[in-house]
Write a protein that holds these residues in place. Structure first.
Motif, mmCIF file in Angstrom:
data_model
loop_
_atom_site.group_PDB
_atom_site.id
_atom_site.type_symbol
_atom_site.label_atom_id
_atom_site.label_comp_id
_atom_site.label_asym_id
_atom_site.label_seq_id
_atom_site.Cartn_x
_atom_site.Cartn_y
_atom_site.Cartn_z
ATOM 1 N N ASP A 181 0.825 -1.211 0.000
ATOM 2 C CA ASP A 181 0.000 0.000 0.000
ATOM 3 C C ASP A 181 0.857 1.257 0.000
ATOM 4 O O ASP A 181 0.453 2.302 -0.481
ATOM 5 C CB ASP A 181 -0.905 0.018 1.234
ATOM 6 N N GLU A 182 2.010 1.146 0.615
ATOM 7 C CA GLU A 182 2.912 2.301 0.597
ATOM 8 C C GLU A 182 4.347 1.793 0.614
ATOM 9 O O GLU A 182 4.587 0.626 0.885
ATOM 10 C CB GLU A 182 2.639 3.217 1.789
ATOM 11 N N LYS A 207 -3.652 1.863 -10.593
ATOM 12 C CA LYS A 207 -4.327 3.098 -10.200
ATOM 13 C C LYS A 207 -5.811 2.855 -9.930
ATOM 14 O O LYS A 207 -6.380 3.425 -8.995
ATOM 15 C CB LYS A 207 -4.168 4.138 -11.316
ATOM 16 N N HIS A 210 -6.115 -1.236 -7.436
ATOM 17 C CA HIS A 210 -5.406 -1.455 -6.179
ATOM 18 C C HIS A 210 -6.083 -0.655 -5.085
ATOM 19 O O HIS A 210 -6.591 0.432 -5.332
ATOM 20 C CB HIS A 210 -3.945 -1.024 -6.327
ATOM 21 N N ALA A 212 -4.954 1.002 -2.625
ATOM 22 C CA ALA A 212 -4.372 2.309 -2.287
ATOM 23 C C ALA A 212 -4.336 3.244 -3.504
ATOM 24 O O ALA A 212 -3.917 4.391 -3.373
ATOM 25 C CB ALA A 212 -2.970 2.127 -1.736
ATOM 26 N N HIS A 213 -4.777 2.777 -4.674
ATOM 27 C CA HIS A 213 -4.791 3.577 -5.909
ATOM 28 C C HIS A 213 -3.454 4.255 -6.140
ATOM 29 O O HIS A 213 -3.365 5.476 -6.323
ATOM 30 C CB HIS A 213 -5.912 4.623 -5.864
ATOM 31 N N ARG A 214 -2.414 3.442 -6.131
ATOM 32 C CA ARG A 214 -1.082 4.034 -6.238
ATOM 33 C C ARG A 214 -0.719 4.399 -7.673
ATOM 34 O O ARG A 214 -1.221 3.816 -8.630
ATOM 35 C CB ARG A 214 -0.038 3.058 -5.704
ATOM 36 N N GLN A 255 8.458 5.497 -4.236
ATOM 37 C CA GLN A 255 7.459 5.375 -5.294
ATOM 38 C C GLN A 255 7.444 3.952 -5.822
ATOM 39 O O GLN A 255 8.324 3.142 -5.538
ATOM 40 C CB GLN A 255 7.799 6.338 -6.437
ATOM 41 N N LEU A 256 6.412 3.686 -6.603
ATOM 42 C CA LEU A 256 6.241 2.376 -7.216
ATOM 43 C C LEU A 256 6.750 2.473 -8.654
ATOM 44 O O LEU A 256 6.227 3.253 -9.438
ATOM 45 C CB LEU A 256 4.749 2.048 -7.185
#
Lengths: 400, 354
Positions: A181-182, A207, A210, A212-214, A255-256
């Motif tokens: 998630d982070e 986006k 997921h 957490a909409h990462r 970041q991812l």
């Protein structure tokens, strides 16, 4: 410039002399001759130099240059990629409009005070230019993040990605829970499809679906990144040029990052080579994972390898266009631009269990070339297994 | 740092020089008429810790000077190093700021080379002769060159690829950096600071960036929109003052916070962009440069095509240099409007609310 105003809002018409006194405070009426005089805060030049936009309230400059540490110390310093203040439309058009107005007020205070209509010299076809500029700026925001992602452009492209994702390729995802998630992580995926649709779909999947909409930052090959228009667009929607420094910086910012170690070899696979993973570069992604302590998430994309079934590729002619090869598919180049429409295959994206190499080998492992290659091969085998498993379940290319 | 960084034994080690007194410093500034030189001298004039400032240029600065001595020395003359050394020895200079560089490309190639490269050689010779304590050199981030393989943020350790370009302007600056690096390797007891500034804008400074953005038209290369970086003139002078004040050996990128696409910068400045395919633009620019119609060399178009953004993290971490103006503030100030964006925004700014 010699006092000749070409655009009217030319900021250099006055103020050539550096010791010029600040202009006398003049009450400024609206340019369109509003009856109500608008109160305008007039600040002397020395203060004006300190004032900044609202995004970054700066510390006042002191006369002696003791550096004031007011901003939070972060390794890379503050970025201007902050959320826009509420109630303010955060677009380039507004920003430019305001700037034009303030410059006009500054350059033409006397004229505006007279209430006379502005007499300014116009460029030929200025109307056309203004319309064009407004059109061009319509979907742009006035800030980008430090790697060039423009939230407005990204939002603009989103419906297209949504259409491709939901309707055209009907993407199904598996194992999204493996993405944290982070915190930093490295998505490592197979690459294919002549044009990098797979990167866009991975981005969109994480986006939208997921929890957490990462935001995923895909690393883009040089040839795509420096391709006119395409490269700029990729950059504005979040792509970053693939190199070690950029990836390290992104991972350090938690970041991812999505990387496609097959690179140009992967994207240019022939149809008969589909789903056979090519060499994984020189293991740069393993070095990254070890150095930055980022888990590797092996990812398999099924469906992308058939969207442009490439029969052969022409390399000798491609050099003059600045691209590595010209693909030859059943439809391209025989149907021209229409041949670039991808085949509507059914896609599956599977995210595998994260691999924590750093915990096992430590950051020093990045210097051990043999270890790096071994681990890269391990990841490659893992993705190949995932691909094979997905392919076994699939019954049809178009309907899944 | 290379391991062989040892000072060669010098013959003239016994120069009679007053001992360094941190409260009575003597600073020499070359290029005193330039913006950076003049602004730096103005600051040193105000500071009591500086006993004397030597302003070196071929034109006398126009601001009032109380403890500043002007010396007219042409760095392109072959005897410049001896003249400089004599003056510095006499006055007991402890810090030299070398800012006598061109801020705009010129067609006078030979003269530019004499001033930048040979002039730097003279300054370095004089520094070696008088064994100054500290040398601060001005350089620019154009030395990294706009290269397709540049990462988004260039660190100080990155190769200086500007030298491969055919532009004399950038080539000379890279040559200067090489000379300075060699000097600092050979003279370990002189502290060498190199400040590489990004494109500098501001209401007072005049350089190629301000000249470029002062025109109503600006060329763009179709399909390319690189991220750009600016720094405010005041922040640059801050950085120089910091480097003169304290000891920070090494190279530092002096850049403002934030990046913006080239097209956004043009829109904010109210320029009419002239889009051209890059191959047309290059040949056009080459022709205009060769006929001396244009004042920017053709390979400056690389900066409109590829990234050349430097990372200011080291200056922040080591020097404690925090730019006060971010990129938008720099643009606003350059346009002469240092005010908040909208009335709404101003109200929010006043209340501190978000």
């Amino acid at each position: 410039m010699a006092g000749k105003q070409i655009l009217g809002d030319d900021p250099f018409a006055s103020g050539e002399d550096k010791e010029a006194p600040p202009p006398p405070p003049v009450d400024v009426k609206g340019a369109a001759g509003e009856a109500k005089p608008r109160a305008k805060k007039v600040v002397p030049d020395s203060v004006a130099a300190d004032a900044t936009v609202e995004h970054a309230p700066p510390p006042q400059v002191q006369e002696t240059y003791s550096p004031v540490e007011t901003r939070p110390p972060s390794e890379y310093g503050p970025s201007i990629d902050r959320p826009p203040p509420a109630g303010h439309r955060h677009g380039l058009v507004d920003e430019v409009k305001h700037l034009e107005k303030s410059v006009r007020d500054r350059v033409l205070p006397a004229r505006a005070a007279d209430g006379r209509p502005e007499e300014r010299q116009k460029l030929p076809l200025e109307f056309v230019w203004n319309r064009w500029r407004k059109l061009a700026m319509r979907d742009r925001s006035d800030v980008v993040d430090e790697f060039g992602r423009d939230p407005n452009v990204a939002a603009r492209v989103d419906p297209l990605l949504e259409f491709l994702y939901k309707t055209y390729f009907r993407v199904e995802t598996r194992g999204l829970g493996h993405i944290p998630d982070e915190g930093r992580a490295l998505i490592v995926s197979n690459h294919s499809g002549t044009l990098p649709y797979d990167g866009a779909m991975i981005m969109h999947a994480v986006k939208e679906e997921h929890r957490a909409h990462r935001a995923v930052r895909p690393l883009v090959e040089d040839f795509v990144f420096h391709f006119p228009y395409l490269g700029t667009l990729m950059n504005r929607i979040g792509g970053v040029r693939a190199c070690q420094e950029n990836a390290e910086r992104l991972l350090t910012q938690d970041q991812l990052v999505a990387v496609f170690p097959e690179g140009i070899k992967g994207i240019g696979k022939l149809f008969k080579e589909r789903y056979q993973l090519q060499r994984f570069g020189r293991g740069g992604f393993v070095k990254l994972a070890l150095k930055c302590d980022a888990p590797i998430i092996p990812t398999a994309v099924v469906g992308a390898e058939e969207i442009h079934p490439m029969v052969t590729k022409v390399t000798w002619l491609a050099k003059s266009f600045g691209i590595p090869y010209i693909p030859v598919t059943p439809t391209f180049p025989f149907l021209g631009i229409a041949g670039l429409v991808p085949l509507p295959t059914k896609w599956y994206i599977a995210f595998g269990e994260p691999l924590y190499f750093n915990a096992e080998y430590g950051a020093d492992g990045a210097n051990d070339r043999i270890l790096v290659n071994k681990l890269a091969e391990q990841v490659r085998t893992r993705i190949q297994e995932m691909l094979d498993a997905l392919l076994k379940q699939r019954k049809s290319i178009l309907f899944g | 740092m290379p391991a062989d960084r040892k000072r060669a034994p010098k013959k003239k080690a016994l120069v009679s020089r007053p001992p360094y007194d941190p409260e009575q410093r003597v600073v020499a500034v070359t290029g005193a008429f330039s913006f950076i030189g003049a602004e730096l001298i103005k600051r040193l004039e105000r500071d009591r810790r500086y006993y004397k400032v030597l302003a070196i240029d071929i034109r006398k600065p126009t601001f009032p000077m109380s403890k500043t001595q002007f010396h007219k020395i042409d760095l392109t003359l072959p005897t410049a190093d001896a003249d400089l050394a004599a003056i510095w020895k006499r006055e007991g200079v402890d810090t030299v700021v070398h800012a006598a560089f061109l801020s705009t490309p010129t067609h006078a190639n030979a003269w530019a080379h004499e001033l930048e490269s040979i002039g730097t050689m003279h300054v370095l010779n004089a520094c070696a002769e008088t064994q100054v304590r500290k040398l601060v050199v001005w350089s620019q981030t154009v030395v990294y060159g706009a290269h397709p393989l540049n990462p988004n943020f260039l660190s100080e350790e990155h190769d200086l690829r500007g030298g491969v370009s055919r532009s004399r302007f950038v080539k000379d600056k890279v040559e200067v950096e090489k000379q300075v690096r060699r000097f600092s390797d050979e003279h370990a007891d002189t502290l060498v600071t190199t400040l590489r500034t990004a494109a500098t804008l501001g209401p007072h400074i005049r350089n190629f960036a301000t000249r470029f953005f002062a025109r109503p038209l600006a060329p763009t290369l179709m399909g390319y929109d690189p991220l750009m970086q600016l720094v405010h003139e005041r922040d640059v002078v801050d950085a120089f003052a910091l480097a003169v004040d304290n000891d920070f050996p090494g190279e530092f990128n002096i850049v403002g916070d934030g990046v913006l696409p080239y097209s956004t910068i043009l829109a904010m400045m109210g320029k009419v962009s002239v889009p051209m395919p890059h191959f047309v633009a290059y040949s056009l620019s080459r022709a205009l440069w060769a006929t001396q119609v244009f004042d920017s060399p053709p390979n400056f178009l690389d900066f409109l095509r590829f990234l050349c953004v430097a990372d200011g993290a080291k200056a922040k971490r080591v020097m404690g240099f925090t730019p006060v103006h971010d990129i938008k503030a720099t643009i606003h100030d350059f346009l002469g409007v240092g005010a908040p964006m909208t009335e709404q925004g101003a109200a929010q700014h006043a209340t501190g609310g978000v």
